[in-house]
Design an enzyme around this catalytic site. Structure first.
Site, PDB file in Angstrom:
ATOM      1  N   LEU A   6       0.774  -1.201  -0.079  1.00  0.00           N
ATOM      2  CA  LEU A   6       0.237   0.056   0.112  1.00  0.00           C
ATOM      3  C   LEU A   6       0.821   1.152  -0.035  1.00  0.00           C
ATOM      4  O   LEU A   6       1.983   1.094   0.550  1.00  0.00           O
ATOM      5  CB  LEU A   6      -0.866   0.046   1.351  1.00  0.00           C
ATOM      6  CG  LEU A   6      -2.084  -0.978   1.522  1.00  0.00           C
ATOM      7  CD1 LEU A   6      -2.975  -0.866   2.788  1.00  0.00           C
ATOM      8  CD2 LEU A   6      -2.992  -1.008   0.360  1.00  0.00           C
ATOM      9  N   ASP A   7       0.574   2.315  -0.560  1.00  0.00           N
ATOM     10  CA  ASP A   7       1.162   3.526  -0.526  1.00  0.00           C
ATOM     11  C   ASP A   7       1.501   4.088   0.784  1.00  0.00           C
ATOM     12  O   ASP A   7       0.812   3.603   1.854  1.00  0.00           O
ATOM     13  CB  ASP A   7       0.566   4.678  -1.219  1.00  0.00           C
ATOM     14  CG  ASP A   7       0.374   4.468  -2.726  1.00  0.00           C
ATOM     15  OD1 ASP A   7       1.156   3.495  -3.327  1.00  0.00           O
ATOM     16  OD2 ASP A   7      -0.503   5.187  -3.310  1.00  0.00           O
ATOM     17  N   LYS A   8       2.499   4.629   0.999  1.00  0.00           N
ATOM     18  CA  LYS A   8       2.820   5.172   2.266  1.00  0.00           C
ATOM     19  C   LYS A   8       1.602   5.864   3.216  1.00  0.00           C
ATOM     20  O   LYS A   8       1.416   5.441   4.245  1.00  0.00           O
ATOM     21  CB  LYS A   8       4.069   6.143   2.331  1.00  0.00           C
ATOM     22  CG  LYS A   8       4.343   6.724   3.582  1.00  0.00           C
ATOM     23  CD  LYS A   8       5.424   7.909   3.541  1.00  0.00           C
ATOM     24  CE  LYS A   8       5.850   8.747   4.768  1.00  0.00           C
ATOM     25  NZ  LYS A   8       6.699   9.684   4.761  1.00  0.00           N
TER      26      LYS A   8
END
Length: 343
Positions: free
Chosen positions: A172-174
């Site tokens: 997942l993105d940050k």
């Protein structure tokens, strides 16, 4: 008008997987090291008289790259006759005492255990399901060599060191929160990777976007690739990889005269930043997603995206598993404001 209930994920198929999506974020975390760095010293001889400082150090520490040694000079870890020497091009003289403090590279520290609090939704001998908080980077990369989910997994289970990426099979993105599955054995990692590639691991996302998204379910079928104008962004590019997202509007509300849409997103492919780019390409960037044109609103300072549901087949037992996680507090508050405004 449908009120945007957080529990609204349950009556719909979950989203398709987004395998190995890069977070694409920058960071400035420091790189602490556990052991005192090695000290090396030598007295320069006549053959080194007049050479550059960085070349003289190469002879003292030949196993390190010249770029790394130049960085050590700039950081004050090199001394001539006991005085810090910070200019790589400085010429040295025979008879000078050269010393270097061999501080490890950030990359060499990346795959070390670090105690990190993890929210475990499910655990068995084969896999973990984690509710990742916004702000946590999944895998070490430039700018984020420490403090990642991978570091936390290594600290939690020594056996993770024997697995590719410590068992991480998707990202997942940050600043995206939500559910992730992690393998705990090589067999489980391999099986999960195959399932993701076959789109048999499903995730459902909740999102808040700027503007009035059309009522009902919209299909976005637009190929994605690296933005030719910016390496940190993705973009809709005709020659890119196929990407499809289905978007359903759960609610629409005008708050202080500004429209916001509460959405449920289903991925049929798993490209980097797919939901973010697809929504922005239609003129509806995520609230808080500055990279793709969104602005802070409703108390959201980061992108309003949460992986709320995860469904998969257990890699060993074959049992159907499904998990749900509510959004974190910031997104719940924003979601509630939309719900309240719909009456």
């Amino acid at each position: 008008m449908v009120r945007p209930s957080i529990d609204g994920m349950r009556d719909r198929p979950a989203a398709a997987p987004e395998p190995v999506a890069d977070d694409g974020e920058d960071g400035t975390d420091a790189a602490p090291w556990d052991d005192a760095p090695e000290q090396r010293e030598t007295v320069l001889d006549a053959s080194q008289h007049g050479v550059r400082l960085d070349l003289a150090i190469v002879a003292l520490a030949p196993e390190f790259s010249r770029n790394h040694l130049q960085a050590l000079i700039a950081q004050g870890h090199v001394r001539l006759d006991g005085q810090v020497a910070e200019r790589a091009s400085r010429k040295v003289r025979a008879g000078q005492k050269l010393g270097v403090e061999l501080v490890p590279t950030a990359q060499s520290l990346a795959f070390r255990p670090e105690p990190i609090a993890l929210s475990i939704v499910h655990e068995d001998d084969d896999l973990l399901v984690i509710d990742k908080p916004a702000g946590l980077v999944v895998h070490p990369a430039a700018g984020n060599w420490q403090g990642t989910l991978l570091n936390g997994l290594l600290a939690r289970d020594a056996a993770a060191a024997m697995l590719p990426r410590a068992g991480i099979v998707h990202r997942l993105d940050k600043d995206t929160s939500g559910l992730m599955v992690v393998g705990r054995t090589l067999a489980a990692v391999s099986a999960l990777a195959r399932a993701i590639a076959a789109r048999e691991v499903h995730r459902g996302y909740l999102a808040i976007a700027h503007g009035a998204w059309p009522e009902g379910v919209s299909r976005i079928d637009a190929p994605l690739a690296r933005d030719p104008r910016s390496r940190v962004r993705m973009a809709v590019v005709a020659s890119g990889r196929p990407a499809r997202t289905d978007v359903e509007r759960l609610a629409l509300a005008s708050i202080d005269g500004v429209p916001f849409s509460a959405l449920r997103c289903t991925l049929h492919t798993g490209r980097t930043h797919q939901i973010r780019v697809h929504l922005a390409s239609r003129g509806h960037p995520l609230v808080g997603d500055a990279l793709y044109g969104g602005t802070a609103a409703l108390g959201m300072q980061r992108q309003s995206l949460h992986a709320a549901r995860l469904a998969l087949v257990h890699p060993r037992s074959g049992q159907q598993l499904a998990f749900e996680a509510p959004p974190p507090a910031d997104m719940q508050r924003a979601w509630q404001r939309i719900a309240d405004a719909t009456g």
